[in-house]
Design a protein around this motif. Structure first.
Motif, short mmCIF file in Angstrom:
data_model
loop_
_atom_site.label_atom_id
_atom_site.label_comp_id
_atom_site.label_asym_id
_atom_site.label_seq_id
_atom_site.Cartn_x
_atom_site.Cartn_y
_atom_site.Cartn_z
N VAL A 81 -26.00 42.07 14.44
CA VAL A 81 -24.56 42.13 14.70
C VAL A 81 -23.89 40.77 14.82
O VAL A 81 -22.67 40.70 14.99
CB VAL A 81 -24.25 42.98 15.95
CG1 VAL A 81 -24.67 44.43 15.74
CG2 VAL A 81 -24.91 42.40 17.20
N GLY A 82 -24.64 39.68 14.72
CA GLY A 82 -23.98 38.38 14.80
C GLY A 82 -24.95 37.22 14.77
O GLY A 82 -26.15 37.37 15.04
N GLY A 83 -24.42 36.05 14.42
CA GLY A 83 -25.23 34.84 14.40
C GLY A 83 -25.97 34.65 13.09
O GLY A 83 -25.69 35.29 12.08
N GLY A 84 -26.95 33.74 13.13
CA GLY A 84 -27.74 33.44 11.94
C GLY A 84 -28.80 34.50 11.68
O GLY A 84 -28.85 35.54 12.34
N ALA A 85 -29.65 34.22 10.71
CA ALA A 85 -30.68 35.18 10.31
C ALA A 85 -31.66 35.44 11.46
O ALA A 85 -31.96 34.57 12.26
CB ALA A 85 -31.43 34.67 9.09
N ALA A 86 -32.15 36.68 11.50
CA ALA A 86 -33.15 37.09 12.49
C ALA A 86 -34.44 37.43 11.79
O ALA A 86 -34.45 37.85 10.63
CB ALA A 86 -32.65 38.30 13.28
N VAL A 87 -35.54 37.27 12.51
CA VAL A 87 -36.85 37.67 12.00
C VAL A 87 -37.44 38.68 12.98
O VAL A 87 -37.48 38.43 14.19
CB VAL A 87 -37.79 36.46 11.86
CG1 VAL A 87 -39.20 36.92 11.46
CG2 VAL A 87 -37.25 35.47 10.85
N TYR A 95 -39.98 40.75 8.69
CA TYR A 95 -38.74 41.21 8.05
C TYR A 95 -37.62 40.27 8.46
O TYR A 95 -37.46 39.96 9.65
CB TYR A 95 -38.39 42.64 8.50
CG TYR A 95 -39.46 43.66 8.20
CD1 TYR A 95 -39.46 44.38 7.02
CD2 TYR A 95 -40.49 43.89 9.13
CE1 TYR A 95 -40.45 45.33 6.76
CE2 TYR A 95 -41.48 44.83 8.88
CZ TYR A 95 -41.45 45.54 7.69
OH TYR A 95 -42.44 46.47 7.43
N GLU A 96 -36.82 39.82 7.50
CA GLU A 96 -35.68 38.95 7.81
C GLU A 96 -34.39 39.74 7.65
O GLU A 96 -34.18 40.42 6.64
CB GLU A 96 -35.67 37.73 6.91
CG GLU A 96 -34.57 36.73 7.29
CD GLU A 96 -34.74 35.36 6.65
OE1 GLU A 96 -33.73 34.85 6.12
OE2 GLU A 96 -35.86 34.82 6.68
N LEU A 97 -33.53 39.64 8.66
CA LEU A 97 -32.28 40.38 8.68
C LEU A 97 -31.11 39.40 8.80
O LEU A 97 -31.17 38.43 9.57
CB LEU A 97 -32.21 41.34 9.87
CG LEU A 97 -32.86 42.72 9.75
CD1 LEU A 97 -34.37 42.61 9.54
CD2 LEU A 97 -32.56 43.56 10.99
N THR A 98 -30.05 39.68 8.04
CA THR A 98 -28.78 38.98 8.20
C THR A 98 -27.72 40.00 8.63
O THR A 98 -28.03 41.18 8.81
CB THR A 98 -28.38 38.25 6.92
OG1 THR A 98 -28.32 39.20 5.84
CG2 THR A 98 -29.37 37.16 6.56
N LYS A 99 -26.50 39.55 8.79
CA LYS A 99 -25.44 40.37 9.37
C LYS A 99 -25.36 41.74 8.70
O LYS A 99 -25.27 41.85 7.48
CB LYS A 99 -24.09 39.64 9.25
CG LYS A 99 -22.89 40.36 9.87
CD LYS A 99 -22.88 40.23 11.39
CE LYS A 99 -21.63 40.86 12.01
NZ LYS A 99 -20.44 40.01 11.86
N LEU A 100 -25.46 42.78 9.53
CA LEU A 100 -25.36 44.20 9.17
C LEU A 100 -26.58 44.75 8.44
O LEU A 100 -26.56 45.88 7.98
CB LEU A 100 -24.07 44.50 8.38
CG LEU A 100 -22.77 44.25 9.15
CD1 LEU A 100 -21.57 44.58 8.27
CD2 LEU A 100 -22.73 45.07 10.44
N ASP A 101 -27.65 43.97 8.36
CA ASP A 101 -28.94 44.54 7.96
C ASP A 101 -29.51 45.31 9.14
O ASP A 101 -29.28 44.97 10.31
CB ASP A 101 -29.94 43.45 7.58
CG ASP A 101 -29.65 42.81 6.24
OD1 ASP A 101 -28.84 43.37 5.46
OD2 ASP A 101 -30.23 41.73 5.96
#
Length: 277
Positions: A81-87, A95-101
């Motif tokens: 829901v916000g910020g940079g990419a998450a793992v 799994y790498e997630l960006t906004k709204l993944d």
């Protein structure tokens, strides 16, 4: 993990504003370097926020759940829901997630760790976890792969797109349903006319609100409505007996998630406008 007990509609009628907020509003989900979780006794949903900064964070709370690992008897859905990419690492698979993944992780996954790809731009991950009795595979869902439903009109100030991520027609789960609704600029209303679904509870996370904007979230029985004033990145627990609707001082987005007996998304009882009080 904070535990929230269930409240009957008869009791809710007599709550003060502060008591209503204490029971149904979750105000501080995203705290730097922490995982924050609330255990609701409505369908035993766990509602959480992860805000990893410099170190990975484990999704775990054995003292509350009394299990060997978090997903021993549960499933979970994450959404960025916000910020940079998450793992997110689920039993070592990355799994790498960006906004709204979004990411669905099934029952039986022993280790779930979240981190930010760039600690200078940390990610915010919202998640909901429900009880599960069946095992389904872990799946990443990008926004473009979610099922879109275009709803509302400009004249009614409720033009919005509802994206279904985890549901029977796309990514299968045991009982968790999860998606995102995004309102167009100039639209402020969500889920009006209101509805009930006695067979499921629901949780909302409001996000992409300006700092000084608010959503007036409507709840309660149709004949006994109440409201919560909700700021950015705050969540609302919506009982099965309550409507769940709202109007903002600007447009916004929200994550909706459901759990309960019925897995049919369209199972809802519409409330006539004439019945709202």
């Amino acid at each position: 993990m904070e535990i929230r007990q269930a409240t009957s509609p008869q009791e809710a009628r007599h709550l003060t504003t502060e008591e209503l907020r204490e029971r149904f509003l979750i105000e501080n989900l995203f705290q730097a370097g922490q995982v924050t979780m609330v255990y609701s006794h409505y369908d035993r949903m766990v509602i959480g926020g992860a805000f990893p900064t410099s170190e990975p964070l484990e999704i775990a709370d054995p003292d509350t759940l009394k299990t060997d690992y978090f997903l021993e008897r549960r499933e979970i859905g994450f959404i960025h829901v916000g910020g940079g990419a998450a793992v997110i690492e689920a039993d070592g698979v990355r799994y790498e997630l960006t906004k709204l993944d979004a990411l669905y992780v099934g029952k039986g996954t022993e280790s779930v760790r979240v981190s930010s790809a760039d600690s200078a731009n940390p990610a915010k991950l919202y998640f909901c976890s429900t009880l599960a009795h069946a095992v389904y595979p872990t799946v990443k869902i990008a926004l473009e792969n979610a099922t879109p439903n275009h709803l509302g009109t400009m004249q009614a100030c409720n033009e919005r797109t509802l994206y279904q991520y985890i549901h029977a027609g796309a990514v299968q789960s045991c009982q968790l349903m999860l998606g995102v609704t995004i309102l167009k600029e100039g639209s402020i209303w969500n889920t009006m006319p209101a509805h009930l679904h006695d067979r499921r509870m629901e949780a909302y996370l409001y996000f992409d609100l300006h700092q000084d904007a608010r959503v007036f979230h409507l709840m309660g029985q149709p004949s006994e409505t109440r409201h919560l004033v909700v700021a950015n990145e705050q969540a609302v627990i919506s009982p099965n007996w309550s409507i769940h609707s709202g109007a903002g001082t600007s447009n916004y987005a929200f994550v909706w998630s459901m759990a309960g007996e019925n897995y049919t998304f369209k199972d809802m009882d519409i409330v006539a406008m004439s019945d709202l009080k």
